[in-house]
Design a protein around this motif. Structure first.
Motif, PDB file in Angstrom:
ATOM      1  N   ILE A   1      88.584  48.391  52.151  1.00 31.21           N
ATOM      2  CA  ILE A   1      88.402  47.081  51.537  1.00 31.21           C
ATOM      3  C   ILE A   1      88.214  47.217  50.027  1.00 31.21           C
TER       4      ILE A   1
ATOM      5  N   ALA B   1      90.005  42.545  50.660  1.00 29.44           N
ATOM      6  CA  ALA B   1      90.991  42.804  51.707  1.00 29.44           C
ATOM      7  C   ALA B   1      91.418  44.261  51.674  1.00 29.44           C
TER       8      ALA B   1
ATOM      9  N   HIS C   1      91.064  39.722  58.750  1.00 30.58           N
ATOM     10  CA  HIS C   1      90.522  39.269  57.458  1.00 30.58           C
ATOM     11  C   HIS C   1      89.904  37.881  57.583  1.00 30.58           C
TER      12      HIS C   1
ATOM     13  N   LEU D   1      93.388  32.893  53.881  1.00 30.79           N
ATOM     14  CA  LEU D   1      92.343  33.923  53.858  1.00 30.79           C
ATOM     15  C   LEU D   1      91.121  33.375  53.133  1.00 30.79           C
TER      16      LEU D   1
ATOM     17  N   ASN E   1      84.697  36.365  53.474  1.00 32.50           N
ATOM     18  CA  ASN E   1      85.854  37.215  53.702  1.00 32.50           C
ATOM     19  C   ASN E   1      85.452  38.680  53.666  1.00 32.50           C
TER      20      ASN E   1
ATOM     21  N   VAL F   1      85.773  41.223  56.899  1.00 29.21           N
ATOM     22  CA  VAL F   1      86.656  42.379  56.928  1.00 29.21           C
ATOM     23  C   VAL F   1      85.869  43.679  57.009  1.00 29.21           C
TER      24      VAL F   1
END
Length: 487
Positions: free
Chosen positions: A307, A347, A451, A473, A480, A484
């Protein structure tokens, strides 16, 4: 016989075939201090009258042996009895009965059911009236017609007047009873209407509650069916993933060995050797098999994510660099509609690049004769959704929380509606054999879900209108990043 007669005692003969009615009438009269004797019919009454002289006779009309009319006629024809007042007591109400009562010389006509007070008042009036006049000369009589029938009336005028007054009083009494009954009926109707209105309102409320409950139940059933479908799909994917992982492991090492041998043989083969082309073809096929194995492993395993904070627009541009030559070669025009203030998200860079590359490759395959690929990036709810390409933007996707939306629209052949629900299933593909693995869209959806985002495909299946893919997203409050990272 009348026993124990005293001076000023009133003796009354009642003629009634109903023991119950006779006992009731006897009780009423005896309460007033009168002496009462009872006969069951007119013939028995005449037998009593041969020996006794009552002050008053009260007679029913309909009786066996001899009715009340005949009894009254006999009394009024008897020189000894003619002054004895006679009251006819009956439930009859036909005008002909009234005329018959006048003909037979009855003094009063009281209808059943009678009012006790009215009956006693009539008795008292008749007893007083008896003492005020003697027997008058009979009139010659008059003829009256009713219902085409002729009647001769020979009664005294006083008798006729008394009889008519008694009938009028009875009519007035019945009219009062009728008005009272109507008032009671109206009150009952009002009460009934109020009850009906309350019940109707209750029923409407119950119906509304039942419909609401049915709607809630229907929603729960749909939700349950959706969950069951997801569980079934998850179970299927788990089985397929386990099998794919096992096969991929078995294939990976032999493929690596073959690839190295092919590379070695190719390097040793001169450029003009015809066998070099065959080795290159074998090498390409081995590479394609290696990619398939990689996709299988990636689909079946959840590899450790890396990430980082990134700008989605930059990752899209870097992905375009990988496929730019392919688009140019196939005459595909690329339009970028990027909003200027798109926030960074957390992400896995490699996963997002794979997602974009899969979608760009699919779009290119859907436009073999060329076309336009439009890529939009904007913040959900910002209102910034360009339309310069002429391709209509899709409705804003889920989720409702703040999110970066990536919309990829092509002008290709589209996806027929009947297969649209299946395109994200693993190993489902419409591409020719050897051109696709059927895992690309399934991997894309998994990447979006990992995600904490959404992945939607819209297509009408009409060539030229193409397909739109929307990925949302979330980015606010670190959701977020937490998602993730699996926190």
């Amino acid at each position: 016989m009348i026993v124990g007669k005293k001076e000023n005692t009133i003796n009354i003969l009642i003629v009634e075939d109903s023991p119950t009615q006779a006992e009731k009438l006897k009780h009423i009269l005896e309460e007033q201090g009168h002496q009462v004797i009872h006969a069951m019919n007119g013939r028995d009454a005449l037998a009593i009258l041969n020996d006794q002289m009552p002050n008053l006779v009260i007679s029913d009309i309909i009786m066996p042996e001899m009715d009340g009319f005949e009894l009254c006629r006999n009394i009024k024809a008897d020189e000894r009895l003619w002054s004895t007042p006679v009251i006819l007591l009956t439930s009859l109400s036909d005008p002909q009965d009234v005329i018959k009562a006048v003909q037979c010389g009855a003094d009063q006509f009281v209808t059943k059911p009678y009012d006790e007070k009215h009956l006693l008042t009539t008795v008292e009036h008749l007893l007083l009236d008896k003492n005020k006049h003697g027997r008058e000369e009979n009139q010659k009589g008059i003829h009256i017609f009713y219902m085409d029938e002729k009647f001769l009336i020979t009664s005294h005028r006083r008798q006729i007047l008394n009889l008519l007054l008694s009938i009028y009083e009875a009519a007035i009494s019945k009219n009062r009873d009728l008005i009272r009954t109507q008032d009671e009926l109206k009150s009952l109707n009002d009460d009934l209407e109020e009850i009906v209105n309350k019940r109707t309102a209750t029923l409407h409320s119950e119906i509304a509650e039942r419909k609401s409950a049915e709607a809630a139940l229907q929603a729960k059933n749909e939700e349950l069916n959706t969950v069951l479908q997801q569980l079934w799909q998850a179970a299927k994917l788990a089985t397929v993933g386990e099998l794919a992982s096992s096969i991929a492991h078995e294939l990976n090492n032999p493929l690596a060995t073959i690839s190295l041998r092919i590379e070695s043989l190719t390097a040793k083969t001169p450029e003009d050797d015809p066998r070099r082309r065959e080795l290159e073809i074998v090498g390409q096929e081995v590479e394609r098999m290696g990619n398939l194995v990689t996709n299988l492993l990636q689909f079946s395993r959840r590899s450790q994510q890396q990430i980082s904070t990134m700008d989605v627009r930059e990752e899209i541009e870097k992905t375009f660099e990988l496929i730019e030559y392919h688009f140019r070669k196939n005459n595909i025009k690329v339009i970028r509609e990027f909003a200027p203030d798109v926030p960074f998200i957390h992400a896995d860079r490699q996963q997002l690049r794979q997602l974009f590359l899969n979608l760009f490759t699919n779009a290119g395959d859907a436009m073999p004769q060329g076309g336009t690929l439009t890529v939009r990036v904007y913040v959900q709810g910002s209102g910034i959704r360009g339309q310069e390409s002429g391709v209509e933007p899709a409705p804003e996707p889920r989720p409702p929380s703040p999110a970066v939306v990536i919309e990829i629209a092509d002008t290709g052949v589209g996806i027929p509606p009947e297969i649209l629900p299946k395109v994200m299933e693993a190993f489902f593909t419409t591409k020719p054999e050897g051109k696709g693995t059927g895992l690309g869209l399934a991997i894309c959806r998994r990447v979006a879900q990992e995600h904490q985002g959404t992945f939607d495909i819209v297509s009408e299946g009409i060539p030229g209108k193409g397909t739109r893919v929307c990925i949302a997203l979330p980015f606010s409050n670190g959701s977020n990043a937490k998602g993730v990272k699996g926190e």
